[in-house]
Design a protein around this motif. Structure first.
Motif, mmCIF file in Angstrom:
data_model
loop_
_atom_site.group_PDB
_atom_site.id
_atom_site.type_symbol
_atom_site.label_atom_id
_atom_site.label_comp_id
_atom_site.label_asym_id
_atom_site.label_seq_id
_atom_site.Cartn_x
_atom_site.Cartn_y
_atom_site.Cartn_z
ATOM 1 N N PHE A 112 53.567 48.013 46.393
ATOM 2 C CA PHE A 112 53.704 48.157 47.846
ATOM 3 C C PHE A 112 52.337 48.106 48.519
ATOM 4 O O PHE A 112 51.374 48.695 48.039
ATOM 5 C CB PHE A 112 54.437 49.452 48.185
ATOM 6 C CG PHE A 112 55.909 49.379 47.880
ATOM 7 C CD1 PHE A 112 56.789 48.882 48.830
ATOM 8 C CD2 PHE A 112 56.403 49.771 46.653
ATOM 9 C CE1 PHE A 112 58.146 48.785 48.559
ATOM 10 C CE2 PHE A 112 57.757 49.676 46.359
ATOM 11 C CZ PHE A 112 58.627 49.176 47.323
ATOM 12 N N LYS A 113 52.283 47.408 49.645
ATOM 13 C CA LYS A 113 51.002 47.120 50.278
ATOM 14 C C LYS A 113 50.323 48.358 50.857
ATOM 15 O O LYS A 113 49.096 48.498 50.781
ATOM 16 C CB LYS A 113 51.191 46.059 51.370
ATOM 17 C CG LYS A 113 51.577 44.694 50.812
ATOM 18 C CD LYS A 113 51.695 43.649 51.892
ATOM 19 C CE LYS A 113 52.933 43.856 52.736
ATOM 20 N NZ LYS A 113 53.119 42.752 53.717
ATOM 21 N N LYS A 114 51.093 49.270 51.449
ATOM 22 C CA LYS A 114 50.489 50.463 52.062
ATOM 23 C C LYS A 114 50.472 51.645 51.097
ATOM 24 O O LYS A 114 49.409 52.212 50.834
ATOM 25 C CB LYS A 114 51.241 50.861 53.336
ATOM 26 C CG LYS A 114 50.609 52.037 54.079
ATOM 27 C CD LYS A 114 51.361 52.345 55.364
ATOM 28 C CE LYS A 114 50.715 53.501 56.121
ATOM 29 N NZ LYS A 114 49.400 53.126 56.676
ATOM 30 N N ALA A 115 51.610 52.031 50.574
ATOM 31 C CA ALA A 115 51.672 53.209 49.695
ATOM 32 C C ALA A 115 52.943 53.196 48.864
ATOM 33 O O ALA A 115 53.977 52.665 49.288
ATOM 34 C CB ALA A 115 51.611 54.499 50.514
ATOM 35 N N GLY A 116 52.850 53.802 47.692
ATOM 36 C CA GLY A 116 54.046 54.001 46.890
ATOM 37 C C GLY A 116 54.935 55.072 47.494
ATOM 38 O O GLY A 116 56.112 54.849 47.777
ATOM 39 N N ILE A 117 54.362 56.274 47.701
ATOM 40 C CA ILE A 117 55.051 57.399 48.344
ATOM 41 C C ILE A 117 54.236 57.803 49.570
ATOM 42 O O ILE A 117 53.036 58.075 49.456
ATOM 43 C CB ILE A 117 55.179 58.614 47.400
ATOM 44 C CG1 ILE A 117 55.845 58.196 46.070
ATOM 45 C CG2 ILE A 117 55.945 59.738 48.074
ATOM 46 C CD1 ILE A 117 57.291 57.812 46.172
ATOM 47 N N TRP A 118 54.870 57.859 50.730
ATOM 48 C CA TRP A 118 54.175 58.230 51.971
ATOM 49 C C TRP A 118 54.883 59.425 52.580
ATOM 50 O O TRP A 118 56.000 59.323 53.067
ATOM 51 C CB TRP A 118 54.155 57.059 52.945
ATOM 52 C CG TRP A 118 53.387 57.321 54.220
ATOM 53 C CD1 TRP A 118 52.553 58.365 54.488
ATOM 54 C CD2 TRP A 118 53.387 56.510 55.397
ATOM 55 N NE1 TRP A 118 52.034 58.256 55.750
ATOM 56 C CE2 TRP A 118 52.517 57.125 56.329
ATOM 57 C CE3 TRP A 118 54.023 55.318 55.744
ATOM 58 C CZ2 TRP A 118 52.292 56.590 57.608
ATOM 59 C CZ3 TRP A 118 53.793 54.787 57.003
ATOM 60 C CH2 TRP A 118 52.936 55.417 57.916
ATOM 61 N N LEU A 119 54.221 60.585 52.537
ATOM 62 C CA LEU A 119 54.749 61.790 53.170
ATOM 63 C C LEU A 119 54.097 61.946 54.533
ATOM 64 O O LEU A 119 52.886 62.158 54.641
ATOM 65 C CB LEU A 119 54.485 63.016 52.299
ATOM 66 C CG LEU A 119 55.346 63.104 51.033
ATOM 67 C CD1 LEU A 119 54.715 62.315 49.895
ATOM 68 C CD2 LEU A 119 55.561 64.549 50.607
ATOM 69 N N GLN A 120 54.920 61.849 55.588
ATOM 70 C CA GLN A 120 54.425 61.955 56.960
ATOM 71 C C GLN A 120 54.715 63.319 57.572
ATOM 72 O O GLN A 120 53.895 63.859 58.302
ATOM 73 C CB GLN A 120 55.062 60.876 57.843
ATOM 74 C CG GLN A 120 54.740 59.459 57.415
ATOM 75 C CD GLN A 120 55.198 58.455 58.446
ATOM 76 O OE1 GLN A 120 54.728 58.433 59.573
ATOM 77 N NE2 GLN A 120 56.141 57.613 58.069
ATOM 78 N N ALA A 121 55.889 63.847 57.302
ATOM 79 C CA ALA A 121 56.276 65.145 57.857
ATOM 80 C C ALA A 121 57.305 65.759 56.919
ATOM 81 O O ALA A 121 58.504 65.706 57.153
ATOM 82 C CB ALA A 121 56.849 64.982 59.267
ATOM 83 N N ALA A 122 56.824 66.333 55.836
ATOM 84 C CA ALA A 122 57.692 66.839 54.783
ATOM 85 C C ALA A 122 57.508 68.343 54.627
ATOM 86 O O ALA A 122 56.389 68.842 54.666
ATOM 87 C CB ALA A 122 57.378 66.142 53.470
#
Length: 306
Positions: free
Chosen positions: A148-158
């Motif tokens: 994935f170009k940006k991130a595998g796992i993206w936590l924004q508000a968890a």
């Protein structure tokens, strides 16, 4: 004859792609519009069936094309059975509370592989950058996410999210903790691995982040990078971790495997952690002048030059 005619007329509706089975469990291979699950002919057209509130999903082994983001709502339980999801378009493969104002709690995703194919942006997003923090009480377990170009796992508000045995490899960033509206609070990681990404773990926002047994190795840049830039990063704890062969893309530049570069970083704990083979001319870690209440102890540092 009349009953047979009625049955024939109803058959298309009974076999509709999004029909919910009698046992309440959604099987994506059964609701798919085409494909046989082989690598040459993956299942297609299954995504919308997973988007109902309270979905209980059980994949079967095989290959699945995701042509768009699957937006997960409400309590959801996804058992991947080691299925392989191929994201064949931009955006995220799975978005948990990806739409502002939606609520997703008590979610589980486990035993699945997600391939971005250098087309998708993110494997799994948790929360969104403009809405309230409603992505809570979740578990990500035994997941492989790559390409994935940006991130595998993206936590924004968890909130109250646990990751166990999640491997993120060959992504822009393996695990990204960043957002613009909510904060990531009480996130626990156990036995996860960041391998051959651009950056292994990047933290821009979060409170109470605990990394236990993290392995971050062979990432082109930092294995762990904390950049708060005026946002709040508090109580981040690394215990029993292993960092090796990171920042190899910048030899002889005094680059660090583990770096803190920003403002308002409070309560950093780094203990019982091994740093191995940083690369010639580089260093193992740089904690930054702005880091407050830091504790570093019981580190095993191998020579950067071997």
């Amino acid at each position: 004859m009349r009953k047979l005619l009625i049955l024939i007329l109803l058959l298309p509706f009974l076999l509709a792609s999004d029909a919910k089975p009698a046992d309440g469990i959604i099987h994506p291979d059964q609701v798919a519009k085409s494909g046989d699950g082989s690598a040459a002919n993956p299942y297609k057209g299954w995504e919308s069936a997973l988007e109902a509130d309270g979905a209980v999903v059980q994949f079967r082994p095989g290959h699945y094309f995701a042509t768009r983001t699957v937006n997960l709502h409400g309590p959801v339980d996804i058992d991947g059975k080691m299925a392989i999801i191929h994201k064949v378009s931009a955006g995220a493969a799975f978005a948990i509370n990806g739409v502002p104002g939606s609520q997703t709690s008590e979610f589980v995703i486990r035993d699945i592989r997600i391939d971005g194919g250098d087309q998708g942006d993110v494997g799994i997003t948790v929360g969104n950058g403009s809405g309230p923090v409603y992505s809570a009480n979740g578990l990500l377990e035994n997941i492989g996410v790559h390409g994935f170009k940006k991130a595998g796992i993206w936590l924004q508000a968890a909130q109250i999210v646990t990751m166990m045995r999640v491997e993120a490899y060959s992504n822009g960033t393996g695990f990204l903790f960043a957002g613009s509206a909510g904060a990531n609070t009480t996130v626990n990681s156990y036995g996860c691995r960041a391998f051959q990404n651009g950056i292994g773990v990047e933290i821009d926002m979060g409170h109470g982040l605990n990394f236990n047994g993290l392995t971050s190795e062979s990432n082109r840049f930092e294995g762990v990078k904390i950049v708060s830039q005026g946002r709040s990063v508090r109580q981040v704890h690394f215990n029993g971790c292993w960092l090796e062969q990171n920042n190899k893309a910048r030899p002889n530049s005094k680059a660090s495997q583990f770096s803190v570069d920003g403002e308002a970083v409070e309560g950093l704990v780094l203990e019982d952690t091994t740093f191995a083979i940083a690369g010639s001319g580089n260093q193992h870690f740089s904690l930054g002048r702005s880091t407050m209440d830091k504790r570093v102890q019981n580190l095993h540092l191998q020579s950067p030059d071997h």
